[in-house]
Design an enzyme around this catalytic site. Structure first.
Site, PDB file in Angstrom:
ATOM      1  N   ARG A   1      -9.701   1.039   8.765  1.00 15.02           N
ATOM      2  CA  ARG A   1      -9.348  -0.344   9.067  1.00 15.02           C
ATOM      3  C   ARG A   1     -10.477  -1.045   9.819  1.00 15.02           C
ATOM      4  NH1 ARG A   1      -3.417   0.617   8.969  1.00 15.02           N
ATOM      5  NH2 ARG A   1      -2.269  -1.283   9.269  1.00 15.02           N
TER       6      ARG A   1
ATOM      7  N   ARG B   1      -0.736  -8.623  13.263  1.00 12.78           N
ATOM      8  CA  ARG B   1      -1.241  -7.614  12.326  1.00 12.78           C
ATOM      9  C   ARG B   1      -2.094  -8.258  11.229  1.00 12.78           C
ATOM     10  NH1 ARG B   1       4.256  -4.958  10.826  1.00 12.78           N
ATOM     11  NH2 ARG B   1       3.056  -3.644   9.411  1.00 12.78           N
TER      12      ARG B   1
ATOM     13  N   ARG C   1      11.029  -0.638  10.808  1.00 15.00           N
ATOM     14  CA  ARG C   1       9.950  -0.414  11.768  1.00 15.00           C
ATOM     15  C   ARG C   1      10.015  -1.435  12.906  1.00 15.00           C
ATOM     16  NH1 ARG C   1       4.519   0.220   8.339  1.00 15.00           N
ATOM     17  NH2 ARG C   1       3.779  -0.883  10.178  1.00 15.00           N
TER      18      ARG C   1
ATOM     19  N   ARG D   1      11.881  -5.689   5.086  1.00 13.08           N
ATOM     20  CA  ARG D   1      11.781  -4.340   4.512  1.00 13.08           C
ATOM     21  C   ARG D   1      12.384  -3.245   5.394  1.00 13.08           C
ATOM     22  NH1 ARG D   1       5.226  -2.995   4.604  1.00 13.08           N
ATOM     23  NH2 ARG D   1       5.110  -2.674   6.842  1.00 13.08           N
TER      24      ARG D   1
ATOM     25  N   LYS E   1       0.837  -1.219   0.000  1.00 15.10           N
ATOM     26  CA  LYS E   1       0.000   0.000   0.000  1.00 15.10           C
ATOM     27  C   LYS E   1       0.871   1.268   0.000  1.00 15.10           C
ATOM     28  CE  LYS E   1      -2.327  -0.978   3.803  1.00 15.10           C
ATOM     29  NZ  LYS E   1      -1.729  -2.292   4.189  1.00 15.10           N
TER      30      LYS E   1
HETATM   31  P1  AMP Z   1       0.686   0.595   9.091  1.00 17.55           P
HETATM   32  O1  AMP Z   1       1.844   1.528   8.957  1.00 17.55           O
HETATM   33  O2  AMP Z   1      -0.485   1.003   8.258  1.00 17.55           O
HETATM   34  O3  AMP Z   1       1.088  -0.841   8.870  1.00 17.55           O
HETATM   35  O4  AMP Z   1       0.196   0.701  10.608  1.00 17.55           O
HETATM   36  C1  AMP Z   1       1.063   0.353  11.681  1.00 17.55           C
HETATM   37  C2  AMP Z   1       0.238   0.195  12.941  1.00 17.55           C
HETATM   38  O5  AMP Z   1      -0.417   1.432  13.265  1.00 17.55           O
HETATM   39  C3  AMP Z   1      -0.894  -0.827  12.859  1.00 17.55           C
HETATM   40  O6  AMP Z   1      -0.449  -2.157  13.112  1.00 17.55           O
HETATM   41  C4  AMP Z   1      -1.848  -0.307  13.941  1.00 17.55           C
HETATM   42  O7  AMP Z   1      -1.362  -0.627  15.227  1.00 17.55           O
HETATM   43  C5  AMP Z   1      -1.712   1.198  13.773  1.00 17.55           C
HETATM   44  N1  AMP Z   1      -2.694   1.739  12.798  1.00 17.55           N
HETATM   45  C6  AMP Z   1      -2.432   2.350  11.600  1.00 17.55           C
HETATM   46  N2  AMP Z   1      -3.560   2.744  10.988  1.00 17.55           N
HETATM   47  C7  AMP Z   1      -4.575   2.383  11.812  1.00 17.55           C
HETATM   48  C8  AMP Z   1      -5.981   2.485  11.732  1.00 17.55           C
HETATM   49  N3  AMP Z   1      -6.588   3.041  10.663  1.00 17.55           N
HETATM   50  N4  AMP Z   1      -6.710   1.997  12.767  1.00 17.55           N
HETATM   51  C9  AMP Z   1      -6.124   1.442  13.841  1.00 17.55           C
HETATM   52  N5  AMP Z   1      -4.804   1.288  13.976  1.00 17.55           N
HETATM   53  C10 AMP Z   1      -4.020   1.752  12.971  1.00 17.55           C
END
Ligand code: AMP
Length: 227
Positions: free
Chosen positions: A97, A181, A170, A136, A22
């Protein structure tokens, strides 16, 4: 740039499990269509780094690979959407989400007379996601993404895009957290595929092939959605 002028700015959603690409594809769309990438993951990581109240509440949840509370994420997204650059149109990466977030987004957009141009579901296989995520890393200056196996910098140790020599991984990109996740994705986010199908804006994208091929197919979907 082929996109035709639109009266209301485009609102695109990229749906897909962690590691589906994404972020990479959202950055490509920014360059190609002049849109703004809004990643709630990036916004939350910035809040954690800055030590804000939202960041303090989110830190442990993110480290466990679970979803941060809807209220916190919706507030962060709402503030970011109100910034002037978003008038160019946005690509939502990692938001919504949950169904609650999707409904809050519909409400927010209706207040400003906007609507979702397309919700694009990146279709991938779970087994591949762990390998993709575990290797990554990104340039700590410009955010360009790399992978230990699939995409290393052309000149060793130097970012292809900006030449910077420092990279970050990360904290939640490890095998245990990835499993949580993925579980959170299947339980709470995957139902949004039928949510957007019912709203008539869902587009499926096979995201299993190589990055350029996926990008080409995605560009076509976005071009159609913006016209
Ligand atoms: P990402 O960078 O999109 O993989 O997000 C990393 C982490 O941030 C996720 O595993 C969640 O803990 C949190 N997170 C990001 N976006 C959301 C969202 N829309 N709703 C809830 N938690 C989020």
């Amino acid at each position: 740039m082929e996109a035709a002028a639109t009266i209301t700015p485009a609102v695109l959603i990229l749906l897909g499990p962690p590691g589906a690409g994404k972020g990479t594809q959202a950055r490509m769309l920014e360059d190609e269509f002049g849109l703004v990438q809004l990643s709630t993951g990036d916004l939350l990581r910035a809040a954690v780094a800055a030590g804000t109240e939202a960041g303090k509440a989110a830190k442990a949840v993110m480290e466990a690979g679970e979803l941060v509370g809807d209220e916190i994420v919706i507030a962060i997204l709402r503030d970011r959407l109100a910034e002037p650059d978003c008038a160019k149109g946005v690509i939502l990466d990692g938001f919504p989400r949950t169904t609650v977030q999707a409904q809050a987004l519909d409400q927010l957009l209706s207040e400003t007379g906007q609507k979702i141009s397309a919700a694009i579901s990146l279709e991938v296989d779970d087994a591949e996601m762990v390998t993709r995520i575990s290797g990554r890393y990104t340039c700590s200056m410009c955010g360009e993404g790399y992978h230990d196996t699939f995409k290393v910098p052309v000149a060793e140790g130097k970012c292809d895009k900006c030449g910077h020599a420092e990279f970050t991984r990360r904290a939640d990109d490890n095998a245990e957290t990835v499993a949580s996740r993925l579980a959170a994705y299947h339980e709470q986010t995957a139902p949004l595929i039928s949510y957007y199908q019912d709203h008539g804006v869902l587009k499926g994208l096979n995201a299993r092939g190589n990055i350029e091929e996926i990008a080409g197919n995605l560009k076509r979907i976005v071009s159609d959605a913006m016209n």
